[in-house]
Design a protein around this motif. Structure first.
Motif, mmCIF file in Angstrom:
data_model
loop_
_atom_site.group_PDB
_atom_site.id
_atom_site.type_symbol
_atom_site.label_atom_id
_atom_site.label_comp_id
_atom_site.label_asym_id
_atom_site.label_seq_id
_atom_site.Cartn_x
_atom_site.Cartn_y
_atom_site.Cartn_z
ATOM 1 N N MET A 1 0.840 -1.207 0.000
ATOM 2 C CA MET A 1 0.000 0.000 0.000
ATOM 3 C C MET A 1 0.870 1.249 0.000
ATOM 4 O O MET A 1 0.602 2.197 -0.743
ATOM 5 C CB MET A 1 -0.933 -0.006 1.209
ATOM 6 N N ALA A 2 1.935 1.257 0.796
ATOM 7 C CA ALA A 2 2.832 2.417 0.852
ATOM 8 C C ALA A 2 3.470 2.665 -0.511
ATOM 9 O O ALA A 2 3.552 3.808 -0.972
ATOM 10 C CB ALA A 2 3.897 2.202 1.918
ATOM 11 N N ALA A 3 3.895 1.585 -1.177
ATOM 12 C CA ALA A 3 4.513 1.721 -2.495
ATOM 13 C C ALA A 3 3.505 2.237 -3.515
ATOM 14 O O ALA A 3 3.826 3.121 -4.326
ATOM 15 C CB ALA A 3 5.088 0.378 -2.950
ATOM 16 N N GLU A 4 2.283 1.718 -3.473
ATOM 17 C CA GLU A 4 1.244 2.157 -4.423
ATOM 18 C C GLU A 4 0.916 3.634 -4.263
ATOM 19 O O GLU A 4 0.692 4.334 -5.245
ATOM 20 C CB GLU A 4 -0.042 1.343 -4.210
ATOM 21 N N LEU A 5 0.883 4.093 -3.004
ATOM 22 C CA LEU A 5 0.501 5.478 -2.734
ATOM 23 C C LEU A 5 1.683 6.437 -2.708
ATOM 24 O O LEU A 5 1.495 7.653 -2.721
ATOM 25 C CB LEU A 5 -0.240 5.559 -1.391
ATOM 26 N N GLY A 6 2.890 5.879 -2.634
ATOM 27 C CA GLY A 6 4.073 6.732 -2.560
ATOM 28 C C GLY A 6 4.216 7.410 -1.211
ATOM 29 O O GLY A 6 4.594 8.580 -1.129
ATOM 30 N N VAL A 7 3.865 6.676 -0.145
ATOM 31 C CA VAL A 7 3.962 7.224 1.205
ATOM 32 C C VAL A 7 4.820 6.305 2.070
ATOM 33 O O VAL A 7 5.159 5.193 1.681
ATOM 34 C CB VAL A 7 2.566 7.403 1.852
ATOM 35 N N ASN A 8 5.133 6.765 3.250
ATOM 36 C CA ASN A 8 5.936 6.009 4.203
ATOM 37 C C ASN A 8 5.141 4.821 4.743
ATOM 38 O O ASN A 8 3.933 4.925 4.952
ATOM 39 C CB ASN A 8 6.320 6.959 5.346
ATOM 40 N N THR A 9 5.813 3.717 5.002
ATOM 41 C CA THR A 9 5.138 2.536 5.548
ATOM 42 C C THR A 9 4.530 2.822 6.921
ATOM 43 O O THR A 9 3.499 2.247 7.261
ATOM 44 C CB THR A 9 6.097 1.327 5.656
ATOM 45 N N MET A 10 5.143 3.701 7.693
ATOM 46 C CA MET A 10 4.596 4.042 9.014
ATOM 47 C C MET A 10 3.236 4.731 8.883
ATOM 48 O O MET A 10 2.372 4.569 9.746
ATOM 49 C CB MET A 10 5.573 4.926 9.802
ATOM 50 N N THR A 11 3.045 5.480 7.807
ATOM 51 C CA THR A 11 1.768 6.152 7.564
ATOM 52 C C THR A 11 0.671 5.128 7.330
ATOM 53 O O THR A 11 -0.414 5.206 7.904
ATOM 54 C CB THR A 11 1.893 7.099 6.352
#
Length: 131
Positions: A42-52
């Motif tokens: 999900m983080a990779a798909e959205l381009g956000v940090n895994t902690m988010t």
């Protein structure tokens, strides 16, 4: 389901993600028992940090929308299976949010009938009925 995140929004990304997933469940875009992407996916798909993503998933888990199984991953579940169903904390939270939305609509000059129609239309877009 396509999850929309607004990087310029004042709403924290983890909350936007939580809200998008809840709307997806309500609209039937995520079904009970369906696996969600892993935190990393999900983080990779959205381009956000895994902690988010992890924070959003933890919030969804605490609210009863998802469960985590070490073998199956993150699974959408029926929040009504919780003892709270429509009582207690959920109703208080809903009342507070509706009060805030009502205040904003009133301050901006919206008529009560128009506000109620918007609420009715939004609720009708939710296709899934959980029993």
């Amino acid at each position: 389901m396509i999850i929309k995140i607004n990087m310029k929004s004042e709403t924290p990304i983890y909350l936007q993600l939580r809200n998008e997933i809840v709307k997806g469940i309500g609209k039937g875009e995520f079904e009970i028992g369906e696996s969600l992407p892993t935190v990393r996916q999900m983080a990779a798909e959205l381009g956000v940090n895994t902690m988010t993503v992890s924070k959003a998933y933890q919030l969804l888990k605490s609210e009863g929308f998802i469960v985590t199984d070490r073998r199956k991953g993150t699974i959408v579940c029926n929040p009504q299976s919780d003892e709270n169903k429509l009582g207690g904390e959920f109703q208080e939270k809903l009342a507070d949010e509706l009060e805030l939305l009502s205040a904003e609509a009133s301050i901006r000059g919206m008529e009560q009938e128009d506000f109620m129609e918007l609420c009715r239309k939004a609720f009708q877009r939710m296709e899934v009925v959980y029993l």
